[in-house]
Write a protein that holds these residues in place. Sequence first.
Motif, PDB file in Angstrom:
ATOM      1  N   ASP A 146      41.490  36.597  39.666  1.00  0.00           N
ATOM      2  CA  ASP A 146      40.432  37.682  40.807  1.00  0.00           C
ATOM      3  C   ASP A 146      39.328  36.103  40.667  1.00  0.00           C
ATOM      4  OD1 ASP A 146      41.063  40.211  38.980  1.00  0.00           O
ATOM      5  OD2 ASP A 146      39.489  40.229  37.608  1.00  0.00           O
ATOM      6  N   TYR A 147      39.147  35.325  41.232  1.00  0.00           N
ATOM      7  CA  TYR A 147      38.932  33.863  41.877  1.00  0.00           C
ATOM      8  C   TYR A 147      39.959  33.597  42.790  1.00  0.00           C
ATOM      9  CZ  TYR A 147      34.647  33.908  38.564  1.00  0.00           C
ATOM     10  OH  TYR A 147      33.830  34.707  37.753  1.00  0.00           O
ATOM     11  N   LYS A 190      41.931  35.069  44.085  1.00  0.00           N
ATOM     12  CA  LYS A 190      42.560  36.016  45.044  1.00  0.00           C
ATOM     13  C   LYS A 190      41.287  36.020  46.156  1.00  0.00           C
ATOM     14  CE  LYS A 190      45.188  39.538  43.284  1.00  0.00           C
ATOM     15  NZ  LYS A 190      45.230  40.947  43.163  1.00  0.00           N
ATOM     16  N   GLN A 191      40.106  34.964  45.718  1.00  0.00           N
ATOM     17  CA  GLN A 191      39.464  34.664  46.983  1.00  0.00           C
ATOM     18  C   GLN A 191      38.864  34.094  47.359  1.00  0.00           C
ATOM     19  OE1 GLN A 191      34.981  36.294  44.910  1.00  0.00           O
ATOM     20  NE2 GLN A 191      35.950  36.878  43.496  1.00  0.00           N
TER      21      GLN A 191
END
Length: 171
Positions: A37-38, A40-41
Motif C-alpha cells: 500500500d505504501y 503504490k504511492q
Amino acid sequence: MSKNAMMSKVENDRVLVLERVFDAPRSQVYKMFKEPDYLKQWWGPRGWELPICNMEFKPGGFYHYCMKCMDQNQDEFYGMESWGKAFYKEIVEPEKIVYVDYFSDEDGNTNDIMPATRVTADFVEMDGKTKLVNRCEYASAEELKTILDMGAIQGITETWDRLEELLKKQK
C-alpha cells in the motif's frame, strides 16, 4: 545541491551505489519498502503509477509489479507499462533488504535478455533520520551501462523524491 540530494557513484565498473538521507526514522523508511500500500504511492518516476503490486515480503518471497506511465506530457511513454519481478534473498528488519530485480512480463516470466540487478538496500539510523544506501550490482560493466543509458539515475532520483514527499506527508 540540497542536503537530501541523492549521491551516486560507480564501483568496479559494475556496481552502482546510490545514497540519500531521508528526514524520517529508519523504521518508517523501511516500512515504505515492505508494504504494498505504501509502495503504490511512491514507487516509480514522476508520472508513473504502480497499478499492480503483488508481494511476499520474506526471504524466498517475491515482488511482482507493473509501472504504468499516466502522464500524457511524457509523449511516447504515455500508456507504456514496465513490468518487473524481484526475488528477496535476505531481509533483516529494519536494517537491510537484499533482492534480485528482473525485467519481466505481466505473468511474472523474467526477461533474461535485459540486465538483472542484485540490490542490497541498507537502512542506516542517523539521529532520527535514515541514510538509504542501495548497492546495485550487475554481471558486467556493459549491463550497468545499459541501465544507466535507460535513465536509471533520473528515474531513481524522481522515485526517491516521491518517497521523501510521502514521508513528509506522514509527519
